[in-house]
Design a protein around this motif. Structure first.
Motif, mmCIF file in Angstrom:
data_model
loop_
_atom_site.group_PDB
_atom_site.id
_atom_site.type_symbol
_atom_site.label_atom_id
_atom_site.label_comp_id
_atom_site.label_asym_id
_atom_site.label_seq_id
_atom_site.Cartn_x
_atom_site.Cartn_y
_atom_site.Cartn_z
ATOM 1 N N HIS A 134 48.474 37.819 30.674
ATOM 2 C CA HIS A 134 47.920 38.329 31.937
ATOM 3 C C HIS A 134 47.090 37.327 32.724
ATOM 4 O O HIS A 134 47.244 37.216 33.925
ATOM 5 C CB HIS A 134 47.032 39.553 31.684
ATOM 6 N N HIS A 135 46.155 36.660 32.063
ATOM 7 C CA HIS A 135 45.104 35.979 32.824
ATOM 8 C C HIS A 135 45.024 34.488 32.517
ATOM 9 O O HIS A 135 44.437 34.094 31.521
ATOM 10 C CB HIS A 135 43.759 36.651 32.535
ATOM 11 N N HIS A 183 42.686 41.426 26.524
ATOM 12 C CA HIS A 183 43.081 41.602 27.917
ATOM 13 C C HIS A 183 42.317 40.628 28.824
ATOM 14 O O HIS A 183 42.698 39.485 28.970
ATOM 15 C CB HIS A 183 42.928 43.066 28.342
ATOM 16 N N ASN A 245 38.340 43.839 32.215
ATOM 17 C CA ASN A 245 38.331 42.451 32.689
ATOM 18 C C ASN A 245 36.953 41.821 32.541
ATOM 19 O O ASN A 245 35.963 42.509 32.297
ATOM 20 C CB ASN A 245 38.786 42.413 34.151
ATOM 21 N N HIS A 327 37.864 48.052 37.041
ATOM 22 C CA HIS A 327 38.957 47.204 36.533
ATOM 23 C C HIS A 327 38.627 45.714 36.715
ATOM 24 O O HIS A 327 38.041 45.091 35.848
ATOM 25 C CB HIS A 327 40.261 47.604 37.217
ATOM 26 N N HIS A 382 41.290 44.247 42.348
ATOM 27 C CA HIS A 382 40.765 42.894 42.149
ATOM 28 C C HIS A 382 40.279 42.329 43.486
ATOM 29 O O HIS A 382 40.783 42.706 44.543
ATOM 30 C CB HIS A 382 41.847 41.980 41.571
ATOM 31 N N HIS A 433 46.506 41.971 41.067
ATOM 32 C CA HIS A 433 45.582 40.857 41.290
ATOM 33 C C HIS A 433 45.833 40.210 42.646
ATOM 34 O O HIS A 433 46.935 40.283 43.202
ATOM 35 C CB HIS A 433 45.785 39.778 40.221
ATOM 36 N N LYS A 454 53.142 44.636 42.865
ATOM 37 C CA LYS A 454 53.883 45.135 41.702
ATOM 38 C C LYS A 454 55.266 45.654 42.066
ATOM 39 O O LYS A 454 56.136 45.759 41.220
ATOM 40 C CB LYS A 454 53.102 46.264 41.033
ATOM 41 N N HIS A 494 50.592 39.091 36.480
ATOM 42 C CA HIS A 494 49.406 39.925 36.651
ATOM 43 C C HIS A 494 48.380 39.174 37.473
ATOM 44 O O HIS A 494 47.598 39.764 38.197
ATOM 45 C CB HIS A 494 48.783 40.241 35.298
HETATM 46 CU CU1 K7E Z 1 44.666 44.028 36.842
HETATM 47 CU CU2 K7E Z 1 45.823 42.748 33.093
HETATM 48 CU CU3 K7E Z 1 44.135 41.566 35.226
HETATM 49 CU CU4 K7E Z 1 47.281 43.616 35.529
HETATM 50 S S1 K7E Z 1 45.228 43.277 34.951
HETATM 51 S S2 K7E Z 1 46.921 43.914 37.620
#
Ligand code: K7E
Ligand code: CUA
Length: 638
Positions: A134-135, A183, A245, A327, A382, A433, A454, A494
């Motif tokens: 993800h990040h 995560h 997060n 989030h 985000h 994001h 998405k 993501h």
């Molecule tokens: Cu919002 Cu895993 Cu950073 Cu997906 S998380 S969008």
């Protein structure tokens, strides 16, 4: 109900002759909106809709040219997570061209990731584990990218990986002990990235030994810090709730995580009961002091990892109540504020980081660190920042990016009559994001914003039931946000981060003493083989090591012999020291295929099961005689 931007089909240019198609598109959009709106119940916001500038409604293409002409180079490197594809991708911005893929938690035929012995050593598991990345975040020095490493989480298998930025390959992976689902991940920004902070999301029983499902009291999860250089665990902190997060501040003293399920429930209904959840603030200095003082315990299976208790009441943490299921967690580049994005609440909570010292000194209450509560629209996930005091928040349900003025939001919270919403831009569709150029560092430059949408629905040629996502490039350098590019991507970016090209320095050739293949080099040495010149077959019981050089368009050996049932290791050293001359190796019918970069050594091991002649050949186009770069393995009948 306020007008829903983004879902209405104003910008759809479906073939007008085909009424059924466009009706289908309209229907599916309405259905989608209906289900997501139901998720947040009656949560509503009246703010913002009237403040839209008319030109913000439609995608505008009259911004500065983003064309990167053939032969020209991009200005930025974008590092994209690949979600459940498990990889990381490098894009060039603003062209949005994909420059490279970095296999991390996935198998990759082209490079042999997950096939070569060198990559298996990094992966550390005998079996393949399908990852979910993800990040991606780059290491920093003094709050600025330093181009040493990029770190990335694997939610599916609770891992954290490190990518070396000199060669853009994954070089370390750690499984975080005693937790499930890593995560949120970010790095310590100041004075340098000593720690990689990562949240374990799901609460599990401790001990998790199969003795209980229903003893909810025994469940907890932990905030984790990995040493960025050694890639070993530094510490773990037990918390209340599920962690989501995380981000760090610009003093190096604090990290903070959004936390949902303050109810500590194990079902969906149970975990969204409370109107407020919290942000947990971690006091890094106090945690380090507690470790020094021996004030910690350890857990089974990880007896060197300090585990500290940071549940409510602990001196190591503070719990700041914020509206329902926050989030995204994003620190503004000025260093004063961080925002927790509401998700199930339209409210974004701004924290004043300068008040954290007083909070931990007991001089103020947790809610006193709140600088503003900002209402932007539905489903804020985000937020990204520029260098002019503006923030950009994705509104998942509204399918918009909202640009807002950070200082004005604070003034409005303090009772002044000011509009802090500057502009809302429709994006296509449902953004998660977003990220601005250099926006998570002191070097935020306010040029571009990426919205990772998405859903792409009607934006691209249809390719079957599975759609690409849509990563949209938005020019934010002027007064108005302008959508300038649609970028289809495969599952599922993501998050991303965008680094100016002046920061990144990569190597053109491998260094012969690179640690990436040190184990293979050591084995060769033990076998008395000089990798840079020898072509030899070494037999060691039923293990056979075949050492070969390669120089375009030849392997050092055009045939070798082994016996049926042997465990064969092919070791190839690419002697070409020319930029871009990469060789490959594929053993036909054996599932073995890998890359050997210029000046690199790479190896793979397989069992020679079938007697007979088996061809091997070069897979990376290296020479006019590339097709002829091949040889034969004879497997003699046992
Ligand atoms: Cu919002 Cu895993 Cu950073 Cu997906 S998380 S969008
Ligand atoms: Cu060597 Cu193609």
């Amino acid at each position: 109900m306020r007008e829903q931007k983004g879902q209405h089909p104003q910008s759809v240019e479906i073939d007008a002759d085909d009424a059924s198609v466009s009706e289908h598109v309209r229907m599916s959009r309405r259905l989608f909106l209906g289900s997501s709106a139901a998720l947040v119940g009656a949560a509503g916001t009246g703010l913002g809709a009237g403040l839209l500038s008319p030109s913000a409604h439609a995608a505008s293409h009259d911004g500065p040219s983003i064309e990167v002409k053939p032969g020209e180079l991009d200005e930025y490197y974008g590092f994209w997570s690949g979600g459940h594809s498990g990889e990381v991708r490098i894009l060039g911005l603003p062209s949005m061209r994909e420059l490279m893929r970095i296999p991390v938690f996935n198998l990759d035929s082209a490079t042999g990731w997950g096939i070569t012995n060198e990559s298996k050593e990094v992966l550390g598991h005998s079996e393949f584990l399908a990852g979910d990345s993800h990040h991606p975040h780059m290491s920093m020095t003094d709050g600025k990218y330093d181009s040493k490493y990029v770190f990335i989480n694997d939610k599916a298998n609770s891992r954290v990986a490190r990518i070396r930025c000199d060669v853009m390959k994954t070089d370390k992976i750690i499984t975080i002990p005693n937790v499930q689902a890593i995560h949120g991940l970010r790095v310590q920004k100041v004075p340098y990235t000593k720690y990689v902070f990562c949240n374990a999301e799901f609460r599990i029983p401790h001990p998790n030994d199969g003795t209980g499902l229903d003893d909810i009291e025994a469940y907890y999860t932990m905030f984790n810090a990995v040493d960025a250089e050694t890639m070993e665990m530094a510490f773990q902190v037990i918390v209340d709730g599920n962690l989501d997060n995380t981000d760090a501040d610009y003093t190096g003293k604090y990290a903070f995580s959004t936390c949902y399920n303050s109810e500590n429930a194990v079902t969906l209904a149970g975990s969204i009961r409370n109107e407020r959840d919290h942000v947990v603030v971690f006091n890094i200095e106090r945690i380090e002091a507690a470790i020094k003082a021996g004030d910690y315990k350890t857990l089974p299976g990880a007896d060197k990892v300090p585990v500290l208790d940071g549940r409510k009441g602990s001196k190591l943490t503070a719990y700041v109540p914020v509206p329902k299921s926050p989030h995204g967690m994003n620190t503004a580049p000025g260093g004063r504020y961080a925002v927790a994005n509401g998700k199930l609440s339209p409210t974004i909570t701004m924290l004043d980081l300068h008040k954290f010292d007083d909070l931990f000194a007991g001089k103020i209450e947790p809610r006193d660190v709140i600088a503003a509560e900002v209402e932007l629209g539905l489903g804020p996930l985000h937020t990204a920042f520029d260098n002019r005091g503006y923030a950009y928040t994705t509104l998942f349900i509204d399918s918009q990016i909202c640009k807002w003025d950070v200082e004005k939001a604070v003034r409005a919270y303090n009772g002044e009559e000011v509009d802090y919403i500057v502009q809302k831009l429709d994006v296509q569709y449902q953004p998660g994001h977003n990220h601005t150029t250099m926006g998570e560092t002191r070097d935020a430059d306010g040029k571009y914003l990426i919205s990772l949408c998405k859903f792409s629905k009607d934006r691209f040629l249809p390719v079957g039931p599975l759609h690409p996502e849509n990563d949209q490039l938005i020019d934010i350098s002027g007064d108005e946000m302008k959508l300038v590019h649609d970028g289809p991507t495969y599952a599922e970016p993501h998050d991303c981060m965008i680094v100016h090209r002046s920061k990144v320095k990569t190597d053109k050739l491998w260094k012969r003493d690179d640690p990436f293949f040190a184990t293979t080099v050591a084995q060769a040495k033990a076998d008395g083989v000089v990798l840079e010149k020898d072509n030899k077959v070494i037999r060691d019981g039923n293990k056979v090591r075949v050492y070969m050089t390669s120089v375009a368009p030849n392997y050092g050996m055009d045939s070798f012999r082994v016996k049926q049932g042997d465990e064969v290791t092919i070791v190839i050293t690419n002697l070409d020291n020319v930029e871009d001359v990469t060789h490959g190796f594929a053993m036909v019918n054996h599932g073995v295929q890998f890359e050997i970069g210029p000046q690199a050594t790479a190896s793979a091991t397989f069992i020679a099961k079938e007697a007979g002649v088996h061809w091997y050949y070069c897979t990376w186009f290296c020479h006019a005689l590339h097709m002829e770069m091949r040889g034969r393995m004879l497997v003699e009948k046992a």
